[in-house]
Scaffold this motif. Structure first.
Motif, PDB file in Angstrom:
ATOM      1  N   CYS A  75       0.800  -1.224   0.000  1.00 12.02           N
ATOM      2  CA  CYS A  75       0.000   0.000   0.000  1.00 12.02           C
ATOM      3  C   CYS A  75       0.833   1.274   0.000  1.00 12.02           C
ATOM      4  O   CYS A  75       0.363   2.314  -0.432  1.00 12.02           O
ATOM      5  CB  CYS A  75      -0.946  -0.001   1.197  1.00 12.02           C
ATOM      6  SG  CYS A  75      -2.247  -1.231   1.038  1.00 12.02           S
ATOM      7  N   LYS A 138      -0.756   2.752  -5.911  1.00 14.27           N
ATOM      8  CA  LYS A 138      -0.864   3.004  -4.473  1.00 14.27           C
ATOM      9  C   LYS A 138      -1.753   4.203  -4.151  1.00 14.27           C
ATOM     10  O   LYS A 138      -2.446   4.205  -3.137  1.00 14.27           O
ATOM     11  CB  LYS A 138       0.525   3.204  -3.859  1.00 14.27           C
ATOM     12  CG  LYS A 138       1.241   4.440  -4.371  1.00 14.27           C
ATOM     13  CD  LYS A 138       2.614   4.589  -3.789  1.00 14.27           C
ATOM     14  CE  LYS A 138       3.277   5.812  -4.409  1.00 14.27           C
ATOM     15  NZ  LYS A 138       4.613   5.994  -3.934  1.00 14.27           N
ATOM     16  N   LEU A 141      -5.327   3.305  -3.370  1.00 19.85           N
ATOM     17  CA  LEU A 141      -5.617   2.423  -2.244  1.00 19.85           C
ATOM     18  C   LEU A 141      -5.903   3.255  -1.003  1.00 19.85           C
ATOM     19  O   LEU A 141      -5.173   4.184  -0.687  1.00 19.85           O
ATOM     20  CB  LEU A 141      -4.433   1.483  -1.978  1.00 19.85           C
ATOM     21  CG  LEU A 141      -4.093   0.523  -3.113  1.00 19.85           C
ATOM     22  CD1 LEU A 141      -2.857  -0.287  -2.750  1.00 19.85           C
ATOM     23  CD2 LEU A 141      -5.259  -0.390  -3.438  1.00 19.85           C
ATOM     24  N   SER A 143      -5.913   3.007   2.770  1.00 17.94           N
ATOM     25  CA  SER A 143      -5.425   2.108   3.813  1.00 17.94           C
ATOM     26  C   SER A 143      -5.727   2.591   5.229  1.00 17.94           C
ATOM     27  O   SER A 143      -5.173   2.079   6.188  1.00 17.94           O
ATOM     28  CB  SER A 143      -3.921   1.870   3.634  1.00 17.94           C
ATOM     29  OG  SER A 143      -3.228   3.086   3.676  1.00 17.94           O
ATOM     30  N   CYS A 147      -4.595  -2.514   5.490  1.00 15.16           N
ATOM     31  CA  CYS A 147      -4.249  -2.829   4.114  1.00 15.16           C
ATOM     32  C   CYS A 147      -3.669  -4.238   4.078  1.00 15.16           C
ATOM     33  O   CYS A 147      -2.501  -4.447   4.376  1.00 15.16           O
ATOM     34  CB  CYS A 147      -3.242  -1.809   3.593  1.00 15.16           C
ATOM     35  SG  CYS A 147      -2.760  -2.090   1.882  1.00 15.16           S
ATOM     36  N   ILE A 152      -8.726  -5.050   0.867  1.00 11.57           N
ATOM     37  CA  ILE A 152      -8.206  -3.973   0.027  1.00 11.57           C
ATOM     38  C   ILE A 152      -9.331  -2.962  -0.184  1.00 11.57           C
ATOM     39  O   ILE A 152     -10.413  -3.310  -0.660  1.00 11.57           O
ATOM     40  CB  ILE A 152      -7.734  -4.513  -1.335  1.00 11.57           C
ATOM     41  CG1 ILE A 152      -6.620  -5.521  -1.125  1.00 11.57           C
ATOM     42  CG2 ILE A 152      -7.281  -3.382  -2.235  1.00 11.57           C
ATOM     43  CD1 ILE A 152      -6.229  -6.277  -2.374  1.00 11.57           C
TER      44      ILE A 152
END
Length: 180
Positions: A75, A138, A141, A143, A147, A152
């Motif tokens: 992540c 990234k 994502l 998080s 993560c 996800i």
């Protein structure tokens, strides 16, 4: 809920990869003839050994894939990707989806042994597969709630990049960007 989201993300990735109509062989010809987009120099080499975890067919304890794949998650640096080995021929598709686990006892399932077996089958016959990668950078994502491959989370405007591995040039070629 996190496991369900993970399953949903995987299913979406598979659906995106399989969205072309016809046989896998027709799909690869269509993709390569209509797309001339190349990844930039910063593109990840999805086959770099530092990214490899293990080959899988078992998505989780209750779901099986119909083709081998492996996935990677970082992540903070690279992001998430999965590499899929989609058989070109019907016989090989049937082998992975029906025959491979036919005699497997999941009460004594050995992931390490299975990984080695899948690796040998793919390595000895890589030309029999269309190899795709489903990649989320990234920055897409989320998080804040953790993560892991089991959970996800994507940002609202996440974009997935779908690549096809060209076996002749040994390069990853961008097929399309897809909202995820």
């Amino acid at each position: 809920m996190e496991m369900q989201l993970s399953k949903l993300l995987y299913a979406i990735g598979i659906l995106l990869l399989m969205s072309c109509k016809g046989t896998a062989k027709d799909n690869i010809q269509t993709i390569t003839s209509t797309q001339q987009v190349k990844p930039n120099q910063d593109q990840i080499d999805f086959f770099n050994k530092k990214y490899f975890t293990t080959y899988n067919l078992a998505i989780d304890e209750s779901n099986l894939s119909d083709h081998p794949y492996f996935s990677y998650l970082d992540c903070k640096n690279e992001g998430y990707f999965s590499v899929h080995f989609v058989p070109k021929e019907k016989d090989l598709q049937l082998f992975w989806s029906h025959d491979y686990y036919k005699k497997e006892d999941f009460n004594t399932y050995d992931f390490e042994k299975d990984n080695k077996k899948i690796e040998a089958l793919i390595k000895n016959n890589i030309n029999a597969y269309n190899v795709f990668s489903y990649f989320i950078k990234k920055e897409y994502l989320d998080s804040k709630d953790g993560c892991t491959l089991e959970s996800i989370w994507l940002t609202k405007n996440a974009i997935a990049e779908i690549f096809l591995y060209n076996l002749k040039t040994n390069e990853w070629e961008l097929v399309k960007n897809e909202s995820s």
